[in-house]
Design an enzyme around this catalytic site. Sequence first.
Site, PDB file in Angstrom:
ATOM      1  N   ASP A   1      -3.896  -5.042  -9.437  1.00 26.14           N
ATOM      2  CA  ASP A   1      -2.524  -4.539  -9.267  1.00 26.14           C
ATOM      3  C   ASP A   1      -2.414  -3.221 -10.022  1.00 26.14           C
ATOM      4  OD1 ASP A   1       0.324  -6.309  -8.547  1.00 26.14           O
ATOM      5  OD2 ASP A   1       0.569  -4.415  -9.628  1.00 26.14           O
TER       6      ASP A   1
ATOM      7  N   ASN B   1      -2.600  -7.995  -0.474  1.00 24.73           N
ATOM      8  CA  ASN B   1      -1.210  -8.422  -0.470  1.00 24.73           C
ATOM      9  C   ASN B   1      -0.247  -7.404  -1.090  1.00 24.73           C
ATOM     10  OD1 ASN B   1       1.057 -10.556  -0.876  1.00 24.73           O
ATOM     11  ND2 ASN B   1       0.495  -9.939  -2.967  1.00 24.73           N
TER      12      ASN B   1
ATOM     13  N   TYR C   1       9.168   0.923   6.126  1.00 23.65           N
ATOM     14  CA  TYR C   1       8.545  -0.370   5.794  1.00 23.65           C
ATOM     15  C   TYR C   1       8.121  -1.078   7.075  1.00 23.65           C
ATOM     16  CZ  TYR C   1       8.120  -5.038   3.647  1.00 23.65           C
ATOM     17  OH  TYR C   1       7.668  -6.266   3.218  1.00 23.65           O
TER      18      TYR C   1
ATOM     19  N   LYS D   1       4.295  -2.092   8.259  1.00 21.65           N
ATOM     20  CA  LYS D   1       3.885  -3.483   8.489  1.00 21.65           C
ATOM     21  C   LYS D   1       3.419  -3.689   9.941  1.00 21.65           C
ATOM     22  CE  LYS D   1       4.599  -5.046   4.282  1.00 21.65           C
ATOM     23  NZ  LYS D   1       3.494  -5.521   3.439  1.00 21.65           N
TER      24      LYS D   1
ATOM     25  N   THR E   1      11.040 -13.222  -4.565  1.00 24.97           N
ATOM     26  CA  THR E   1      10.156 -12.508  -5.501  1.00 24.97           C
ATOM     27  C   THR E   1      10.925 -11.306  -6.056  1.00 24.97           C
ATOM     28  OG1 THR E   1       9.310 -10.921  -3.909  1.00 24.97           O
ATOM     29  CG2 THR E   1       8.179 -13.058  -3.993  1.00 24.97           C
TER      30      THR E   1
HETATM   31  P1  NAI Z   1       6.433  -8.042  -5.655  1.00 21.36           P
HETATM   32  O1  NAI Z   1       7.135  -6.745  -5.829  1.00 21.36           O
HETATM   33  O2  NAI Z   1       6.792  -9.196  -6.499  1.00 21.36           O
HETATM   34  O3  NAI Z   1       4.857  -7.824  -5.771  1.00 21.36           O
HETATM   35  C1  NAI Z   1       4.224  -6.709  -5.212  1.00 21.36           C
HETATM   36  C2  NAI Z   1       3.106  -6.299  -6.148  1.00 21.36           C
HETATM   37  O4  NAI Z   1       2.397  -5.206  -5.547  1.00 21.36           O
HETATM   38  C3  NAI Z   1       3.605  -5.819  -7.509  1.00 21.36           C
HETATM   39  O5  NAI Z   1       2.936  -6.500  -8.556  1.00 21.36           O
HETATM   40  C4  NAI Z   1       3.281  -4.339  -7.513  1.00 21.36           C
HETATM   41  O6  NAI Z   1       2.954  -3.830  -8.811  1.00 21.36           O
HETATM   42  C5  NAI Z   1       2.082  -4.291  -6.573  1.00 21.36           C
HETATM   43  N1  NAI Z   1       1.889  -2.946  -6.046  1.00 21.36           N
HETATM   44  C6  NAI Z   1       2.815  -2.128  -5.485  1.00 21.36           C
HETATM   45  N2  NAI Z   1       2.265  -0.951  -5.171  1.00 21.36           N
HETATM   46  C7  NAI Z   1       0.957  -1.019  -5.545  1.00 21.36           C
HETATM   47  C8  NAI Z   1      -0.124  -0.112  -5.477  1.00 21.36           C
HETATM   48  N3  NAI Z   1       0.014   1.139  -4.981  1.00 21.36           N
HETATM   49  N4  NAI Z   1      -1.334  -0.512  -5.942  1.00 21.36           N
HETATM   50  C9  NAI Z   1      -1.482  -1.740  -6.471  1.00 21.36           C
HETATM   51  N5  NAI Z   1      -0.497  -2.648  -6.561  1.00 21.36           N
HETATM   52  C10 NAI Z   1       0.726  -2.281  -6.103  1.00 21.36           C
HETATM   53  O7  NAI Z   1       6.648  -8.404  -4.113  1.00 21.36           O
HETATM   54  P2  NAI Z   1       6.145  -9.625  -3.196  1.00 21.36           P
HETATM   55  O8  NAI Z   1       7.333 -10.123  -2.492  1.00 21.36           O
HETATM   56  O9  NAI Z   1       5.277 -10.540  -3.933  1.00 21.36           O
HETATM   57  O10 NAI Z   1       5.302  -8.774  -2.144  1.00 21.36           O
HETATM   58  C11 NAI Z   1       3.956  -9.065  -1.821  1.00 21.36           C
HETATM   59  C12 NAI Z   1       3.751  -8.644  -0.376  1.00 21.36           C
HETATM   60  O11 NAI Z   1       4.589  -9.432   0.457  1.00 21.36           O
HETATM   61  C13 NAI Z   1       4.101  -7.180  -0.079  1.00 21.36           C
HETATM   62  O12 NAI Z   1       3.121  -6.629   0.777  1.00 21.36           O
HETATM   63  C14 NAI Z   1       5.431  -7.290   0.637  1.00 21.36           C
HETATM   64  O13 NAI Z   1       5.656  -6.197   1.496  1.00 21.36           O
HETATM   65  C15 NAI Z   1       5.249  -8.590   1.382  1.00 21.36           C
HETATM   66  N6  NAI Z   1       6.489  -9.239   1.827  1.00 21.36           N
HETATM   67  C16 NAI Z   1       7.443  -9.620   0.924  1.00 21.36           C
HETATM   68  C17 NAI Z   1       8.616 -10.231   1.383  1.00 21.36           C
HETATM   69  C18 NAI Z   1       9.700 -10.651   0.457  1.00 21.36           C
HETATM   70  O14 NAI Z   1      10.809 -11.016   0.938  1.00 21.36           O
HETATM   71  N7  NAI Z   1       9.505 -10.657  -0.867  1.00 21.36           N
HETATM   72  C19 NAI Z   1       8.814 -10.489   2.822  1.00 21.36           C
HETATM   73  C20 NAI Z   1       7.717 -10.088   3.665  1.00 21.36           C
HETATM   74  C21 NAI Z   1       6.596  -9.483   3.173  1.00 21.36           C
END
Ligand code: NAI
Length: 262
Positions: A39, A92, A156, A160, A191
Amino acid sequence: MTSRWFDGKSVLVTGAASGIGAAAAQRFAAEGAAVCVADSNAGGIERVRSLIERAGGRAIAAAVDIGRSEDNLAMVAKTVAAFGRLDAVFLNAGILGGMAGFDTITPELFDKVIRTNLFGVFYGLKSVLPAIAPGGAVVVTASTAGLFGLAENPAYSASKHGIVGLVRSAAAAYAVKGVRVNAICPGGVATPMAGVPQSDALVDPSDLAMPAYGGTSSAQHVAELALFLASSRASAITGACHVIDVGWTSVLPTAAAPTART
Ligand code: NAI
């Protein structure tokens, strides 16, 4: 005694400092995997690495910006150097970017979201292909916004949709190596991305309850789908998208006429 799903396996998870990725990293480790917790959040990867080790698991941390090709190559090399192999990868990490509709979005914001989400997965898939072991699997997090438009965040949604296309297109190249690749498309997930404070608490998977129909999943609900797709139980599944949204997109919404803006 039954063996754990990932005993002896080496797994790389991006976005592992928070939300879905943090839950998945812990669950892969609990199922026996040695895990690379990757991360851009340096404090977060140390927190999750330490949680895994305190629970008796094995983990390393990798600070990466997935939008950089060299960082993707480095996290794969670091995993293989530490654990001697790479069996499963959960690409992810992602960002929501600012909520800006088509009338207000700037090229700079569009570029930032595409560079992180879409180039991040492109670089990830390119870096993993030569390194992953035959019989392995890759799971990539897209979104229901990768299947339908999102008027309030076109960047976004476009990123996706692009991820879904990349995963489907990569399946043949990965199959040549005997490796599967699938996308998951979550709906709402509780989250930090959705404004819900981070929780590292997990439950026994057999105790996971069904959320309200059309409602919000937990990070662990989504993590369990990623684990299933990365496991040998999903050996016939590749090049596909798997929706996890408690039925949210299963029916057409009652259409409301768009409001005209002047
Ligand atoms: P989150 O914000 O809790 O976790 C995302 C993580 O990705 C964070 O730890 C962040 O530091 C890391 N990150 C962001 N940019 C980065 C980069 N350039 N390099 C390395 N790490 C990076 O969000 P969540 O919900 O756990 O998201 C995980 C995945 O799920 C994402 O791809 C998001 O688009 C997707 N998602 C989330 C939804 C939701 O409602 N939370 C719905 C659908 C998809």
